[in-house]
Design a protein around this motif. Structure first.
Motif, PDB file in Angstrom:
ATOM      1  N   TRP A   1     -14.872  16.604  -8.611  1.00 39.61           N
ATOM      2  CA  TRP A   1     -13.807  17.258  -9.363  1.00 39.61           C
ATOM      3  C   TRP A   1     -12.635  16.297  -9.562  1.00 39.61           C
ATOM      4  N   LEU A   2     -12.288  15.562  -8.505  1.00 32.66           N
ATOM      5  CA  LEU A   2     -11.176  14.619  -8.589  1.00 32.66           C
ATOM      6  C   LEU A   2     -11.450  13.542  -9.631  1.00 32.66           C
ATOM      7  N   SER A   3     -12.653  12.986  -9.629  1.00 31.05           N
ATOM      8  CA  SER A   3     -12.936  11.917 -10.596  1.00 31.05           C
ATOM      9  C   SER A   3     -12.892  12.437 -12.030  1.00 31.05           C
ATOM     10  N   GLU A   4     -13.238  13.714 -12.234  1.00 26.44           N
ATOM     11  CA  GLU A   4     -13.203  14.301 -13.570  1.00 26.44           C
ATOM     12  C   GLU A   4     -11.796  14.749 -13.983  1.00 26.44           C
ATOM     13  N   ASN A   5     -10.922  15.002 -13.009  1.00 25.18           N
ATOM     14  CA  ASN A   5      -9.603  15.560 -13.301  1.00 25.18           C
ATOM     15  C   ASN A   5      -8.447  14.669 -12.861  1.00 25.18           C
ATOM     16  N   ILE A   6      -8.727  13.417 -12.589  1.00 24.93           N
ATOM     17  CA  ILE A   6      -7.704  12.517 -12.041  1.00 24.93           C
ATOM     18  C   ILE A   6      -6.450  12.441 -12.906  1.00 24.93           C
ATOM     19  N   SER A   7      -6.603  12.609 -14.210  1.00 22.12           N
ATOM     20  CA  SER A   7      -5.452  12.508 -15.113  1.00 22.12           C
ATOM     21  C   SER A   7      -4.859  13.863 -15.482  1.00 22.12           C
ATOM     22  N   SER A   8      -5.378  14.928 -14.901  1.00 16.18           N
ATOM     23  CA  SER A   8      -4.883  16.268 -15.253  1.00 16.18           C
ATOM     24  C   SER A   8      -3.626  16.621 -14.456  1.00 16.18           C
ATOM     25  N   ASP A   9      -2.985  17.690 -14.873  1.00 14.96           N
ATOM     26  CA  ASP A   9      -1.794  18.165 -14.170  1.00 14.96           C
ATOM     27  C   ASP A   9      -2.135  18.787 -12.816  1.00 14.96           C
ATOM     28  N   ASP A  10      -3.419  19.027 -12.568  1.00 14.52           N
ATOM     29  CA  ASP A  10      -3.835  19.588 -11.283  1.00 14.52           C
ATOM     30  C   ASP A  10      -3.874  18.543 -10.173  1.00 14.52           C
ATOM     31  N   VAL A  11      -3.715  17.278 -10.543  1.00 13.12           N
ATOM     32  CA  VAL A  11      -3.745  16.195  -9.563  1.00 13.12           C
ATOM     33  C   VAL A  11      -2.380  15.513  -9.542  1.00 13.12           C
ATOM     34  N   VAL A  12      -1.801  15.448  -8.343  1.00 10.73           N
ATOM     35  CA  VAL A  12      -0.523  14.771  -8.153  1.00 10.73           C
ATOM     36  C   VAL A  12      -0.782  13.562  -7.251  1.00 10.73           C
ATOM     37  N   ILE A  13      -0.337  12.394  -7.711  1.00 11.97           N
ATOM     38  CA  ILE A  13      -0.520  11.173  -6.927  1.00 11.97           C
ATOM     39  C   ILE A  13       0.857  10.586  -6.644  1.00 11.97           C
ATOM     40  N   GLN A  14       1.120  10.391  -5.368  1.00 12.65           N
ATOM     41  CA  GLN A  14       2.373   9.779  -4.946  1.00 12.65           C
ATOM     42  C   GLN A  14       2.068   8.422  -4.328  1.00 12.65           C
ATOM     43  N   LYS A  15       2.937   7.482  -4.587  1.00 10.82           N
ATOM     44  CA  LYS A  15       2.784   6.143  -4.047  1.00 10.82           C
ATOM     45  C   LYS A  15       3.883   5.917  -3.017  1.00 10.82           C
ATOM     46  N   GLY A  16       3.529   5.254  -1.920  1.00  3.85           N
ATOM     47  CA  GLY A  16       4.523   5.006  -0.891  1.00  3.85           C
ATOM     48  C   GLY A  16       4.391   3.619  -0.286  1.00  3.85           C
ATOM     49  N   LYS A  17       5.399   3.273   0.490  1.00  5.98           N
ATOM     50  CA  LYS A  17       5.436   1.976   1.163  1.00  5.98           C
ATOM     51  C   LYS A  17       6.264   2.156   2.426  1.00  5.98           C
ATOM     52  N   LYS A  18       5.769   1.617   3.542  1.00  7.05           N
ATOM     53  CA  LYS A  18       6.493   1.768   4.796  1.00  7.05           C
ATOM     54  C   LYS A  18       6.412   0.473   5.591  1.00  7.05           C
ATOM     55  N   ASP A  19       7.547   0.076   6.144  1.00  9.59           N
ATOM     56  CA  ASP A  19       7.604  -1.092   7.022  1.00  9.59           C
ATOM     57  C   ASP A  19       7.218  -0.635   8.436  1.00  9.59           C
ATOM     58  N   ILE A  20       6.200  -1.255   8.991  1.00 11.13           N
ATOM     59  CA  ILE A  20       5.777  -0.912  10.355  1.00 11.13           C
ATOM     60  C   ILE A  20       5.834  -2.147  11.259  1.00 11.13           C
ATOM     61  N   SER A  21       6.759  -3.064  10.938  1.00 11.53           N
ATOM     62  CA  SER A  21       6.838  -4.326  11.675  1.00 11.53           C
ATOM     63  C   SER A  21       7.160  -4.133  13.152  1.00 11.53           C
ATOM     64  N   SER A  22       7.851  -3.076  13.504  1.00 14.52           N
ATOM     65  CA  SER A  22       8.221  -2.895  14.911  1.00 14.52           C
ATOM     66  C   SER A  22       7.051  -2.448  15.781  1.00 14.52           C
ATOM     67  N   ASN A  23       6.053  -1.796  15.191  1.00 15.32           N
ATOM     68  CA  ASN A  23       4.910  -1.332  15.989  1.00 15.32           C
ATOM     69  C   ASN A  23       3.681  -1.108  15.099  1.00 15.32           C
ATOM     70  N   ARG A  24       3.215  -2.162  14.462  1.00 13.03           N
ATOM     71  CA  ARG A  24       2.137  -2.068  13.482  1.00 13.03           C
ATOM     72  C   ARG A  24       0.912  -1.347  14.035  1.00 13.03           C
ATOM     73  N   ASN A  25       0.332  -1.876  15.102  1.00  8.54           N
ATOM     74  CA  ASN A  25      -0.925  -1.324  15.587  1.00  8.54           C
ATOM     75  C   ASN A  25      -0.780   0.103  16.099  1.00  8.54           C
ATOM     76  N   GLU A  26       0.343   0.402  16.725  1.00 12.96           N
ATOM     77  CA  GLU A  26       0.565   1.770  17.203  1.00 12.96           C
ATOM     78  C   GLU A  26       0.673   2.736  16.023  1.00 12.96           C
ATOM     79  N   SER A  27       1.328   2.298  14.939  1.00 19.64           N
ATOM     80  CA  SER A  27       1.452   3.137  13.747  1.00 19.64           C
ATOM     81  C   SER A  27       0.096   3.403  13.119  1.00 19.64           C
ATOM     82  N   LEU A  28      -0.733   2.371  13.039  1.00 16.01           N
ATOM     83  CA  LEU A  28      -2.069   2.537  12.471  1.00 16.01           C
ATOM     84  C   LEU A  28      -2.929   3.426  13.367  1.00 16.01           C
ATOM     85  N   PHE A  29      -2.777   3.275  14.670  1.00 16.23           N
ATOM     86  CA  PHE A  29      -3.538   4.111  15.604  1.00 16.23           C
ATOM     87  C   PHE A  29      -3.173   5.583  15.440  1.00 16.23           C
TER      88      PHE A  29
END
Length: 157
Positions: free
Chosen positions: A105-133
């Protein structure tokens, strides 16, 4: 313990590495058997140290993590101390991203109004591996990044 103890299955899979780990501490098979029998708390500590070592190595090498839930998909790209993310949300509550039909369904409707895509970015330099864990503990799966890469190409066309 910094991360989590490896499961019995994981320890069995990593048996050769565990033997090498014990050998670096001058513990041979006979001594290990004695420790397990007579000092189980020491054996547990050794397993915990080994588990943390394996997790640390694995997390240091992580590049992508995917996390699927019923109505959301979280895709993470980990570069050095920055995590880039895409969060895909379905406004159609009948869609379940945990199923093959939901992904189709997602691949067929990726451009529809039923799909919302948000982009983000986060600095995890203080505790990279703990954040990923933490992402993994919440259900994230280490991946090769196919979905992240495809979505990035799609959105940047």
């Amino acid at each position: 313990m910094k991360y989590a103890r490896l499961t019995k299955e994981q320890l069995e899979e990593l048996h050769p590495e565990f033997i090498t780990f014990l050998a670096t501490q001058s513990i041979d098979k006979n001594e290990w058997d004695d420790i397990k029998e007579n000092k189980p708390e020491v054996a547990e500590q050794e397993i915990d140290i080994f588990s943390d070592m394996i997790w640390e190595r694995a997390l240091t090498n992580v590049s992508f993590i995917d996390h699927f839930s019923t109505h959301h998909i979280f895709l993470f790209k980990c570069i050095d101390e920055i995590v880039y993310s895409y969060v895909i949300n379905s406004n159609d509550k009948n869609v379940d991203f945990l199923t093959k039909d939901g992904i189709n369904w997602l691949s067929e409707n990726i451009s529809s109004d039923d799909v919302v895509i948000q982009k983000g970015k986060k600095d995890i330099s203080s505790n990279r591996n703990e954040s990923l864990f933490e992402i993994i503990k919440k259900g994230g799966i280490i991946s090769k990044g196919e979905l992240y890469s495809k979505l990035e190409i799609l959105l940047n066309q």
